[in-house]
Design an enzyme around this catalytic site. Structure first.
Site, PDB file in Angstrom:
ATOM      1  N   LYS A  22     -10.074  -5.643  -1.479  1.00  0.00           N
ATOM      2  CA  LYS A  22      -8.734  -5.699  -2.065  1.00  0.00           C
ATOM      3  C   LYS A  22      -8.053  -7.041  -1.794  1.00  0.00           C
ATOM      4  O   LYS A  22      -7.532  -7.678  -2.709  1.00  0.00           O
ATOM      5  CB  LYS A  22      -7.856  -4.580  -1.483  1.00  0.00           C
ATOM      6  N   ASN A  23      -8.059  -7.457  -0.534  1.00  0.00           N
ATOM      7  CA  ASN A  23      -7.245  -8.625  -0.188  1.00  0.00           C
ATOM      8  C   ASN A  23      -7.827  -9.949  -0.676  1.00  0.00           C
ATOM      9  O   ASN A  23      -7.143 -10.962  -0.671  1.00  0.00           O
ATOM     10  CB  ASN A  23      -6.951  -8.647   1.316  1.00  0.00           C
ATOM     11  N   ARG A  93       3.001  -6.418  -2.300  1.00  0.00           N
ATOM     12  CA  ARG A  93       3.180  -7.636  -1.535  1.00  0.00           C
ATOM     13  C   ARG A  93       2.452  -8.838  -2.140  1.00  0.00           C
ATOM     14  O   ARG A  93       2.987  -9.939  -2.208  1.00  0.00           O
ATOM     15  CB  ARG A  93       2.619  -7.339  -0.134  1.00  0.00           C
ATOM     16  N   CYS A 117       3.789  -2.864   1.641  1.00  0.00           N
ATOM     17  CA  CYS A 117       3.854  -1.959   2.791  1.00  0.00           C
ATOM     18  C   CYS A 117       4.936  -2.403   3.769  1.00  0.00           C
ATOM     19  O   CYS A 117       5.100  -3.589   4.029  1.00  0.00           O
ATOM     20  CB  CYS A 117       2.529  -1.974   3.543  1.00  0.00           C
ATOM     21  N   ARG A 122       8.377  -9.214   7.184  1.00  0.00           N
ATOM     22  CA  ARG A 122       7.248  -9.963   6.618  1.00  0.00           C
ATOM     23  C   ARG A 122       7.801 -11.176   5.873  1.00  0.00           C
ATOM     24  O   ARG A 122       7.856 -11.198   4.647  1.00  0.00           O
ATOM     25  CB  ARG A 122       6.416  -9.071   5.687  1.00  0.00           C
ATOM     26  N   ASP A 305      -5.250  -4.384  10.165  1.00  0.00           N
ATOM     27  CA  ASP A 305      -5.372  -3.332   9.148  1.00  0.00           C
ATOM     28  C   ASP A 305      -6.186  -2.139   9.648  1.00  0.00           C
ATOM     29  O   ASP A 305      -6.196  -1.089   8.995  1.00  0.00           O
ATOM     30  CB  ASP A 305      -5.998  -3.903   7.862  1.00  0.00           C
ATOM     31  N   ARG A 397      -3.231   2.504  -3.283  1.00  0.00           N
ATOM     32  CA  ARG A 397      -3.043   1.057  -3.496  1.00  0.00           C
ATOM     33  C   ARG A 397      -4.265   0.273  -3.042  1.00  0.00           C
ATOM     34  O   ARG A 397      -4.550  -0.794  -3.578  1.00  0.00           O
ATOM     35  CB  ARG A 397      -1.825   0.563  -2.712  1.00  0.00           C
TER      36      ARG A 397
END
Ligand code: EPZ
Length: 418
Positions: A22-23, A93, A117, A122, A305, A397
């Protein structure tokens, strides 16, 4: 409204193939706007963050076509807007990657402050510091971040905090800037390397990703490319921790084991048996789990995470464990729900102190963020009785059809529409 209903006292057993990261994917898709050509991306995870990103790309004028179950092509020749729509950007985000990519493409971007999230504060000051150092003017007006540069110029940028998002965003802005940009104290996550590889496949000149100094020599334009997203080390780690916590045995396939070194080390410390192959890891949970201490850090440290899933695992280890969160100091939303299930956890500053070895009991609980949500599934599996888990939209997500994945490992879990 949907929720997950799962029975307690279940082991996970079998094998599972890990999806694309995902990231990495959430940065690679906005990066596709840096070319006026077409790119093909393979191994995209089918998660809601990606669905929203594709909608944003289309709304900006890109043509997105599916070329397979997990692959798409993006033709950015028609992109004609530097204003991603507020309703979509607010949802997650990683929309901040449109700052770097649209700034690189148009020299201008107007974007609402990103959502995502709730992990405590942040800020995006390091992203802004990078853009400003490259010659951009940044204003915040009515919640919209407006960034404009007549010409982005390469420069030296020292990041005050090691930030994944800022490192990638500066790489995106620098790819087509004039001259050379040097990012010092850069983050070293594998996802950053993946994004850099994608940029380089399009013709960028990024050197040093994966180290703390990244050099980007700006080029005049980027071209077409094909790229396969790396495996999701956090999805892999989630199933590995679930195997250890439930004392099951799982073969986690299609991973890059090196990316999982920190997780493997901790699972060995709690007594799991681990076998590592070229692109797989087998985890066999031990019936007697041992307590340990975990400190989260930027890569190659233990990933923040996986802090929540690890805490759940340590509730099952008889004795006291300490888990210190060094990346997002307030990322402990999950503790209150775990306490409802009977977990004995105290919080002292940024350290959770876990008195493990007590049986948890299933309860109605609610996911408040993505990784906390995944951790609650593991908590439900080790508990006595049923767990009713709301807030599934947070889990969707970042995890593809999570209940199907756990079902394939022999678990009784259902998604129920209210
Ligand atoms: C990325 O978030 C990930 N998100 C997060 O994953 C992950 O938890 C995090 O990196 C750390 O690994 C994406 O990749 C989309 P950071 P990011 O900038 O980039 C502070 C998940 O569950 N900071 O590396 O937002 C910040 O507050 C998500 O998949 C500043 O002070 O994280 C934090 O304390 C959740 N100023 C630390 O740096 C800045 O300008 C690291 O944050 C930027 C960050």
């Amino acid at each position: 409204m949907e929720y997950l209903l799962l029975k307690g006292k279940q082991q996970i057993n079998g094998k599972i193939k890990i999806n694309g990261a995902k990231n990495a994917a959430v940065a690679i898709l906005p990066a596709a706007l840096l070319t006026r050509g077409t790119v093909k991306i393979d191994n995209l995870p089918r998660i809601t963050d990606i669905d929203i990103l594709l909608k944003i790309l289309k709304s900006l004028g890109a043509t997105v076509s599916s070329t397979g179950e997990r692959s798409i092509s993006i033709d950015s020749s028609g992109v004609n807007s530097f204003r991603p729509p507020q309703s979509m950007v607010n949802k997650f985000r990683a929309s901040y990657y449109f700052m770097g990519s649209l700034l690189g493409r148009f020299g201008q971007v107007e974007i609402p402050m990103p959502g995502g999230c709730n992990l405590g504060p942040r800020p995006i000051d390091q992203h802004i510091k990078g853009f400003t150092a490259m010659g951009a003017d940044v204003e915040l007006e009515h919640g919209i971040v407006k960034i404009k540069a007549r010409k982005l110029k390469g420069t030296h940028i020292y990041l005050d905090v090691v930030s994944v998002g800022a490192t990638i965003n500066i790489m995106l802005a620098a790819a087509c800037a004039e001259g050379k940009t040097v990012i010092e104290n850069a983050a070293k996550e594998p996802e950053i390397v993946d994004v850099a590889n994608f940029l380089n496949a399009m013709g960028a000149q990024v050197v040093g990703p994966g180290t703390d100094v990244i050099k980007i020599q700006g080029v005049t334009e980027l071209g077409e490319a094909e790229h396969t997203v790396i495996p999701d080390r956090i999805e892999a780690g989630t199933f590995m921790i679930a195997a250890a916590a439930t004392r099951g045995e799982v073969l986690v396939e299609e991973v890059i084991p090196k990316h999982l070194d920190a997780v493997i080390a901790k699972l060995k410390e709690v007594g799991s048996e681990i076998e590592v192959g070229p692109d797989w890891v087998r985890v066999k949970g031990n019936s007697r789990l041992l307590p340990t201490d975990v400190k989260t850090f930027p890569y190659p440290g233990f990933p923040t995470d996986l802090q929540a899933p690890m805490i759940v695992l340590l509730t099952q280890a008889k004795g006291t464990s300490f888990v210190t969160e060094n990346v997002f100091e307030e990322r402990f939303n999950h503790l209150s729900e775990l306490r409802k299930m009977g977990a004995e956890i105290k919080l002292g500053g940024r350290t959770a102190i876990i008195e493990g070895g007590h049986e948890l009991s299933g309860a109605p609980i609610k996911a408040m963020d993505l990784r906390g949500g995944a951790a609650f599934i593991i908590a439900g599996l080790v508990s006595r009785g049923e767990t009713h888990l709301a807030g599934v939209e947070h889990i969707d997500r970042g995890y593809e059809r999570i209940e199907e994945r756990f079902k394939s490992l022999g678990v009784d879990i259902k998604r129920i529409q209210k």
